[in-house]
Design a protein around this motif. Structure first.
Motif, short mmCIF file in Angstrom:
data_model
loop_
_atom_site.label_atom_id
_atom_site.label_comp_id
_atom_site.label_asym_id
_atom_site.label_seq_id
_atom_site.Cartn_x
_atom_site.Cartn_y
_atom_site.Cartn_z
N ALA A 24 58.12 -4.54 60.35
CA ALA A 24 58.10 -3.71 59.98
C ALA A 24 57.40 -2.51 59.51
CB ALA A 24 58.70 -3.07 61.91
N THR A 25 56.71 -2.18 59.37
CA THR A 25 56.77 -1.19 58.04
C THR A 25 57.16 -0.24 58.48
OG1 THR A 25 54.56 -1.09 58.08
CG2 THR A 25 55.27 0.74 57.11
N PRO A 26 58.69 0.64 56.79
CA PRO A 26 59.60 1.61 57.69
C PRO A 26 59.38 2.10 58.34
CG PRO A 26 59.85 -0.15 55.50
CD PRO A 26 58.67 -0.49 55.57
N PRO A 27 60.06 3.10 59.28
CA PRO A 27 59.38 4.13 59.56
C PRO A 27 60.21 5.50 59.36
CG PRO A 27 60.60 3.32 61.52
CD PRO A 27 59.77 2.14 60.37
N LYS A 28 59.04 6.55 58.86
CA LYS A 28 59.48 7.53 58.49
C LYS A 28 60.58 8.72 59.82
CE LYS A 28 58.10 10.78 54.84
NZ LYS A 28 57.23 11.44 54.10
N ILE A 29 61.61 8.31 60.13
CA ILE A 29 62.25 8.61 60.59
C ILE A 29 62.98 10.50 60.92
CG2 ILE A 29 63.78 8.91 62.77
CD1 ILE A 29 64.27 6.15 61.93
N ALA A 30 62.55 11.83 61.41
CA ALA A 30 63.53 12.99 61.07
C ALA A 30 64.34 13.24 62.27
CB ALA A 30 62.06 13.81 61.07
N PHE A 31 65.54 13.19 61.61
CA PHE A 31 66.53 14.68 62.69
C PHE A 31 66.68 15.58 62.73
CE2 PHE A 31 70.56 15.34 64.11
CZ PHE A 31 71.05 14.94 64.92
#
Length: 338
Positions: A210-217
């Motif tokens: 998996a390509t590391p997803p950019k996640i915003a909380f």
């Protein structure tokens, strides 16, 4: 020819209609299906590591505030912090029948009949707690006011402060600290070991390719409180364990939570928004989120890619942390979470 703005609006309407009918077959810019995915646990109640263990008392422990506290009786426990962590830990240690007071964040069914001593979510009432005749109070500085906690001490009640920081690495130590204060150190070790094993198993669920997803909380309470998480928020620790990149931290934020601006969101450029379920619902769900400045200009906004989870669970960092990670991994990557 339609304007670019009109075309974007049409795409958003089509995506919203698809989500409303349960269709989320599209794909995001990075991971998992497009649309809203709610991560759920198999059971909201923590599983006790023992049944009614007998505490070995008295014990003296040094709280996070540096004060030595002697506990001689754990028959009536009040646990209060901003995240529900302490209540959850007491229950998972097998001492749930001794809880006489809890915080608002502790929402799991097994304690719903236990009096809530923080009805506003952040403030304790000395009178309400004293009326419960507690023999020990477990708390931290994430909740207050401090004058109430000191008033309880002045009344002769043992008040133990714990570390308010919530990180993945801190989970086993927090569990052991609570167990030591309640006179059940062996159960604490067993629970900490079980939780660590569950966390490691959940982390292994991240697809290797998996390509590391950019996640915003995003932390939201209606449109009046809209915050983007950064380093030290706790969410960054979860995101890292999920194989993702914390978008707020990567964009250069230096505070745990920063008021949302369109510039901040565009700079963060998340592939996925991570939110608490009640927070998402408080702004009107996916449709309301789309109206927040900057959301539509992000990959996550264009795909309406949101993973949400129950408020009292997501950032609790307690004995259910492995279950939380497993559920989030399944929601994020669209994979089985067993």
């Amino acid at each position: 020819m339609r304007s670019r703005t009109a075309l974007r609006a049409m795409v958003a309407l089509v995506a919203a209609a698809a989500l409303a009918t349960g269709c989320t077959s599209g794909s995001s810019d990075s991971a998992g299906p497009a649309g809203r995915t709610t991560a759920t646990l198999d059971s909201l109640d923590p599983v006790p590591v023992a049944q009614a263990p007998a505490p070995a008392l008295p014990v003296t422990v040094r709280g996070h505030d540096g004060v030595d506290v002697t506990i001689t009786d754990t028959s009536r426990i009040v646990a209060a912090d901003q995240y529900g962590t302490l209540t959850e830990t007491v229950y998972a240690l097998g001492l749930g029948d001794r809880l006489v007071g809890r915080d608002t964040a502790a929402k799991f069914p097994a304690v719903e009949q236990v009096p809530d001593i923080t009805p506003s979510g952040h403030s304790m009432s000395a009178e309400a707690i004293l009326n419960l005749h507690p023999t020990v109070v477990l708390t931290d500085t994430s909740i207050g006011p401090r004058s109430v906690q000191e008033q309880l001490r002045a009344a002769g009640i043992p008040v133990v402060f714990f570390d308010p920081t919530r990180t993945l690495a801190g989970v086993p130590g927090q569990i052991q600290a609570v167990a030591d204060a309640l006179g059940v150190p062996d159960q604490g070790k067993a629970l900490a070991d079980r939780t660590t094993t569950e966390i490691d198993a959940a982390k292994a669920l991240t697809p290797a390719d998996a390509t590391p997803p950019k996640i915003a909380f995003l932390y939201m309470r209606g449109t009046s409180i809209t915050m983007l998480a950064g380093p030290g928020s706790g969410a960054d620790s979860l995101i890292d364990a999920l194989g993702g990149v914390d978008a707020g931290t990567a964009s250069g934020l230096t505070q745990q939570f920063t008021p949302i601006t369109s510039e901040a969101l565009i700079a963060a450029a998340p592939d996925v928004f991570l939110m608490m379920t009640n927070g998402l619902d408080s702004i009107g769900g996916i449709d309301g989120l789309a109206k927040i400045p900057g959301v539509a200009q992000t990959p996550a906004g264009r795909n309406q890619r949101v993973v949400d989870m129950q408020d009292g669970v997501l950032l609790s960092f307690g004995p259910r942390t492995g279950d939380v990670l497993r559920a989030l991994s399944g929601a994020l990557y669209g994979t089985a979470s067993q």
